[in-house]
Motif scaffolding. Structure first.
Motif, PDB file in Angstrom:
ATOM      1  N   ASP A 115       2.766  -0.624  -4.134  1.00  0.00           N
ATOM      2  CA  ASP A 115       3.924   0.070  -4.646  1.00  0.00           C
ATOM      3  C   ASP A 115       3.824   0.938  -5.744  1.00  0.00           C
ATOM      4  O   ASP A 115       4.618   1.622  -6.442  1.00  0.00           O
ATOM      5  CB  ASP A 115       4.995  -1.014  -5.082  1.00  0.00           C
ATOM      6  CG  ASP A 115       5.448  -1.931  -4.106  1.00  0.00           C
ATOM      7  OD1 ASP A 115       5.504  -1.558  -2.956  1.00  0.00           O
ATOM      8  OD2 ASP A 115       5.729  -3.177  -4.356  1.00  0.00           O
ATOM      9  N   ILE A 116       2.589   1.181  -6.067  1.00  0.00           N
ATOM     10  CA  ILE A 116       1.957   2.086  -7.225  1.00  0.00           C
ATOM     11  C   ILE A 116       2.041   3.498  -6.951  1.00  0.00           C
ATOM     12  O   ILE A 116       2.548   4.430  -7.758  1.00  0.00           O
ATOM     13  CB  ILE A 116       0.923   1.652  -7.805  1.00  0.00           C
ATOM     14  CG1 ILE A 116       0.861   2.515  -9.361  1.00  0.00           C
ATOM     15  CG2 ILE A 116      -0.202   1.830  -6.944  1.00  0.00           C
ATOM     16  CD1 ILE A 116       1.698   2.257 -10.224  1.00  0.00           C
ATOM     17  N   PHE A 117       1.720   3.865  -5.878  1.00  0.00           N
ATOM     18  CA  PHE A 117       1.109   5.611  -5.623  1.00  0.00           C
ATOM     19  C   PHE A 117       2.559   6.140  -5.531  1.00  0.00           C
ATOM     20  O   PHE A 117       2.643   7.259  -6.271  1.00  0.00           O
ATOM     21  CB  PHE A 117       0.692   5.569  -4.265  1.00  0.00           C
ATOM     22  CG  PHE A 117       0.190   6.903  -3.800  1.00  0.00           C
ATOM     23  CD1 PHE A 117      -0.727   7.630  -4.802  1.00  0.00           C
ATOM     24  CD2 PHE A 117       0.679   7.672  -2.964  1.00  0.00           C
ATOM     25  CE1 PHE A 117      -1.031   8.868  -4.616  1.00  0.00           C
ATOM     26  CE2 PHE A 117       0.463   8.888  -2.763  1.00  0.00           C
ATOM     27  CZ  PHE A 117      -0.698   9.616  -3.808  1.00  0.00           C
ATOM     28  N   LYS A 118       3.774   5.672  -5.023  1.00  0.00           N
ATOM     29  CA  LYS A 118       5.048   6.693  -5.041  1.00  0.00           C
ATOM     30  C   LYS A 118       5.381   6.833  -6.233  1.00  0.00           C
ATOM     31  O   LYS A 118       5.906   7.870  -6.796  1.00  0.00           O
ATOM     32  CB  LYS A 118       5.977   5.942  -4.052  1.00  0.00           C
ATOM     33  CG  LYS A 118       6.274   4.438  -4.614  1.00  0.00           C
ATOM     34  CD  LYS A 118       6.993   3.874  -3.470  1.00  0.00           C
ATOM     35  CE  LYS A 118       7.255   2.472  -3.860  1.00  0.00           C
ATOM     36  NZ  LYS A 118       7.740   1.746  -2.564  1.00  0.00           N
ATOM     37  N   LEU A 119       5.393   5.868  -7.378  1.00  0.00           N
ATOM     38  CA  LEU A 119       5.705   5.954  -8.641  1.00  0.00           C
ATOM     39  C   LEU A 119       4.604   6.880  -9.288  1.00  0.00           C
ATOM     40  O   LEU A 119       5.437   7.852 -10.148  1.00  0.00           O
ATOM     41  CB  LEU A 119       6.053   4.623  -9.293  1.00  0.00           C
ATOM     42  CG  LEU A 119       6.012   4.321 -10.834  1.00  0.00           C
ATOM     43  CD1 LEU A 119       7.432   5.339 -11.028  1.00  0.00           C
ATOM     44  CD2 LEU A 119       6.138   2.926 -11.466  1.00  0.00           C
ATOM     45  N   TRP A 120       3.481   6.708  -9.231  1.00  0.00           N
ATOM     46  CA  TRP A 120       2.548   7.318 -10.033  1.00  0.00           C
ATOM     47  C   TRP A 120       2.779   8.923  -9.531  1.00  0.00           C
ATOM     48  O   TRP A 120       2.864   9.816 -10.508  1.00  0.00           O
ATOM     49  CB  TRP A 120       0.989   6.985  -9.657  1.00  0.00           C
ATOM     50  CG  TRP A 120      -0.054   8.061 -10.286  1.00  0.00           C
ATOM     51  CD1 TRP A 120      -0.629   7.638 -11.240  1.00  0.00           C
ATOM     52  CD2 TRP A 120      -0.594   8.966  -9.398  1.00  0.00           C
ATOM     53  NE1 TRP A 120      -1.402   8.826 -11.438  1.00  0.00           N
ATOM     54  CE2 TRP A 120      -1.420   9.588 -10.296  1.00  0.00           C
ATOM     55  CE3 TRP A 120      -0.407   9.569  -8.338  1.00  0.00           C
ATOM     56  CZ2 TRP A 120      -2.480  10.734  -9.958  1.00  0.00           C
ATOM     57  CZ3 TRP A 120      -1.403  10.579  -7.837  1.00  0.00           C
ATOM     58  CH2 TRP A 120      -2.103  10.917  -8.624  1.00  0.00           C
ATOM     59  N   LEU A 121       2.933   9.214  -8.063  1.00  0.00           N
ATOM     60  CA  LEU A 121       3.155  10.586  -7.695  1.00  0.00           C
ATOM     61  C   LEU A 121       4.404  11.207  -8.235  1.00  0.00           C
ATOM     62  O   LEU A 121       4.432  12.437  -8.610  1.00  0.00           O
ATOM     63  CB  LEU A 121       3.034  10.505  -6.065  1.00  0.00           C
ATOM     64  CG  LEU A 121       2.655  12.048  -5.648  1.00  0.00           C
ATOM     65  CD1 LEU A 121       1.410  12.507  -5.680  1.00  0.00           C
ATOM     66  CD2 LEU A 121       2.935  11.911  -3.890  1.00  0.00           C
TER      67      LEU A 121
END
Length: 581
Positions: A448-454
C-alpha cells in the motif's frame, strides 16, 4: 463493443450453449444460423411483451452509445473497439507462454483503453455516478458472466467482462460523489496502484520487496515526524479498523505483557474507553482482543460531538472502584458523522494521571496535520502513544492506504512477533530490521506504500496542503449556501471539519411545529431523497440519524475534483427531489 446484459448473451456464449446440446426440430444440433434466428425471435418476443425490458433496452442502448463513443484523447472520438482478433484466443496464450509477448501486449493495451475510458467517465459531469439496479436485478442482468465455468472463456469475452463490470460500478472519482469519506481518483496514485499490481510482491521481507520496504520506512518516518515524534514504530495496515486493532493490541501488551503467552485468563479485568461518537472498530477491537465489548465504555459527548473529559474521568474512577484496570483511551480526531475532534490535551492529561495508553483515531482527520492553517485541530497530538492515519481519505490516495504510527520503538515486534525462522531468518546477509513481516498481525501484506509515496512525490508537502485547504474552503462555501437557502437547516451551526450535516425540510411539512410528528416526517425525507438520487444517478450523499435527531444528510468533502458548482448542483438536486416526495 457493448452488450445489453439484460437481454442478450455474448454471441459465442450462446453458440456454446446451443452446441452443447440444444437440438433443433430435425433431431440435430442447430446450425449457427438457426440458433441466431431462434434467439433473435426470442429477444424480439421478450422486448415487445415486457415493458420493463423495452425500457431497459432503450436505456442500455443509450448508455452503450455513450460508452462506445468515448473521448479517448482531448475531444477526438473513437469508434467501438474491435476485439474480434481475441475471439478463440485464450489466457494460456499469454505470458508465460512461449511466444506470448505480442498477444500479451495487445491484450493489456485493450485493458488499458478500457480503464482510461472509465477514468474519462469519472471526470465527466454529464455521466451518471451509477447505473443502479437492485441486487436481484443486477444478478439477473449479469447472470451470463457472473458464474464460473469448467471451460475457459476466450479473451474477447474477458475484455467484455472488464468493460461490463465497470459499467455497473459506482464512479467514486466523479466530482459529484460525496457519499463516503474516501472520494476522488488521483491519477498519480492510480498509476502507482497499476505499478504495484505489476510488481506483485509481498511486503513481509526486504528480500522480496527491497524498494518498497525502504519506501515504507521513509514515509512512516516522515509521518511520525509530522505527528511530532523523533522515533517510534509503525506499519501500513489494511484499513483504519485494523490500524485501531494494532493500537489496542500494543496497549494491552504494554499493560500486561504476560498475556501474549498465557492469555487473558486470570488477569485483572481490563477496561478501555472511547467516545460515544467514535468509530465502531474500537468496540470491535475490544471483542477481537478478548477484552469484551462490555469493557469498552462509551464516554458521553457534548452537543458538538466531542468527548467530555470530565465524563471520561468519571468512567475511569467507576471502573477502578469495581476492581478493573483502565488501560486505554481512544481520542477521535474527525468523527465519522459530525467530524468532531476530541480535546487531545485534556484527554492526554487524564491518561498521564492514570497511566493509560492514549490512542488518537485520525483515520479521517489525519490529513489536517499537513495544513498549517488547520493543524491546530491536533494541538497536543505528540503526547499520544499511537495514531491511526488513513491517507486514502482526506489525502486522496486510492484505496486502501492506512497507517498505524506508535511512539514506542519496537513495540509492534514485541507484541506480535512469533519468530518464525522459516520466513524471518536472523542470519541473512542483509540488515533484517527491514523484514517487517514478524511485527505485523498478517503474514502476507499488500503493498500500500508505493501509490502514496508516488503521489506525495508528485504533489509535495505544499501541494497536499493546498489540496486540503481547498476542501475546507468548499465545506465553508456549502455551509454558507445552506444558511441562505429556504428549507435547509444545519445540524451544527459551525462544522469543525469538512463534514457538513443538514436537513432539508420539504415545503409541505414546514408548517408543522417542532415535535414528534415533525421529526417523524422529517426522518423520512433523507432516505427518500437518497433513494431517488441512486435511481437517477445524478449525485450521491450519505444520511443517518444521530441519537434522537431525525435522519439528516452528512455531506463530506474530500474530493479534489469537486467545485463550488458541484456543491450548488447537489443542493439544487436535494431541493428538487425533496419537493417531489
Amino acid at each position: 463493443m457493448s452488450f445489453d446484459l439484460g437481454l442478450m448473451l455474448h454471441t459465442r456464449e450462446r453458440k456454446r450453449a446451443f452446441q452443447a446440446g440444444h437440438v433443433g426440430k430435425l433431431g440435430r444440433v442447430a446450425s449457427l444460423e438457426e440458433e441466431d434466428k431462434s434467439l433473435n425471435q426470442y429477444v424480439h418476443r421478450k422486448e415487445f411483451s415486457d415493458p420493463n425490458v423495452r425500457a431497459q433496452k432503450n436505456d442500455s442502448e443509450h448508455d452503450n452509445k455513450d460508452d462506445d463513443n468515448m473521448v479517448a484523447q482531448g475531444s477526438s472520438k473513437v469508434s467501438s473497439p474491435d476485439w474480434t482478433r481475441f475471439e478463440s484466443a485464450y489466457a494460456r496464450e499469454l505470458f508465460p507462454a512461449g511466444g506470448g509477448g505480442h498477444k500479451t501486449q495487445e491484450f493489456l493495451l485493450e485493458v488499458t483503453n478500457i480503464l482510461i475510458d472509465y477514468v474519462h467517465k469519472n471526470n465527466d459531469r454529464s455521466k451518471k455516478i451509477l447505473d443502479f439496479h437492485h441486487p436481484h436485478q443486477l444478478r439477473e442482468m449479469m447472470d451470463h458472466c457472473l458464474d464460473l465455468h469448467e471451460d475457459p472463456r476466450d479473451l474477447e469475452q474477458i475484455l467484455s467482462d472488464c468493460k461490463e463490470t465497470l459499467k455497473y460500478c459506482v464512479k467514486t472519482g466523479h466530482p459529484r460523489f460525496f457519499n463516503q469519506l474516501s472520494q476522488g481518483l488521483d491519477i498519480v496514485a492510480l498509476a502507482g496502484e497499476w505499478l504495484t499490481a505489476t510488481a506483485n510482491t509481498n511486503m513481509f521481507t526486504y528480500e522480496v520487496a527491497p524498494v518498497f520496504t525502504l519506501m515504507e520506512d521513509i514515509v512512516l518516518t516522515k509521518m511520525r515526524d509530522i505527528v511530532g515524534w523523533s522515533d517510534g514504530d509503525g506499519i501500513f495496515a489494511p484499513g483504519g479498523a485494523i490500524a485501531n486493532l494494532y493500537a489496542v493490541l500494543a496497549a494491552r501488551h504494554r499493560c500486561c505483557p504476560e498475556q501474549k503467552a498465557q492469555g487473558m485468563c486470570g488477569l485483572t479485568r481490563l477496561v478501555m474507553f472511547t467516545s460515544e461518537h467514535s468509530h465502531f472498530s474500537t468496540k470491535r477491537a475490544a471483542a477481537i482482543a478478548g477484552i469484551g465489548t462490555d469493557n469498552c465504555i462509551a464516554v458521553k459527548c457534548d452537543e458538538r460531538g466531542k468527548m467530555i473529559p470530565g465524563e471520561l474521568e468519571k468512567c475511569i474512577l467507576q471502573a477502578k472502584s469495581e476492581g478493573a484496570k483502565p488501560f486505554y483511551v481512544t481520542c477521535t480526531t474527525g468523527s465519522t458523522v459530525l467530524g468532531a475532534f476530541d480535546p487531545i490535551n485534556e484527554i492526554a492529561d487524564i491518561c498521564e494521571t492514570y497511566g493509560m495508553w492514549m490512542h488518537v483515531d485520525a483515520a479521517w482527520g489525519g490529513g489536517a496535520l499537513l495544513s498549517e492553517r488547520y493543524r491546530h485541530l491536533f494541538n497536543g497530538v505528540e503526547r499520544c502513544d499511537s495514531i491511526t492515519w488513513n491517507p486514502h481519505k482526506m489525502m486522496g490516495v486510492t484505496l486502501q492506504c492506512s497507517a498505524i504510527l506508535l511512539k514506542e520503538k519496537d513495540i509492534l515486534k514485541n507484541c506480535n512477533s512469533m519468530c518464525a525462522d522459516y520466513l524471518y531468518q536472523q542470519d541473512k546477509h542483509y540488515d533484517v530490521v527491514y523484514d517487517t513481516g514478524d511485527k505485523a498481525i498478517q503474514c502476507g501484506r499488500h503493498n500500500d506504500i508505493f501509490k502514496l509515496w508516488l503521489m506525495w512525490r508528485a504533489k509535495g508537502d505544499k501541494g497536499l496542503e493546498s489540496q486540503i485547504n481547498r476542501v475546507f474552503e468548499l465545506a465553508k462555501y456549502l455551509t454558507e449556501k445552506i444558511r441562505e437557502r429556504p428549507g435547509f437547516m444545519m445540524v451544527m451551526d459551525e462544522p469543525e471539519y469538512t463534514n457538513v450535516c443538514f436537513w432539508y425540510v420539504p415545503s409541505k411539512i414546514r408548517h408543522l411545529e417542532q415535535g414528534k410528528e415533525r421529526d417523524d416526517e422529517l426522518s423520512k425525507v433523507a432516505p427518500r431523497i437518497k433513494s431517488m438520487m441512486m435511481e437517477g444517478g445524478s449525485t450521491l450523499v450519505g444520511y443517518q440519524p444521530l441519537g434522537k435527531k431525525p435522519n439528516f444528510f452528512r455531506m463530506v468533502i474530500s474530493n479534489p475534483a469537486a467545485t463550488k458548482e458541484d456543491i450548488d448542483f447537489l443542493l439544487e438536486e436535494v431541493e428538487r427531489l425533496g419537493e417531489e416526495i
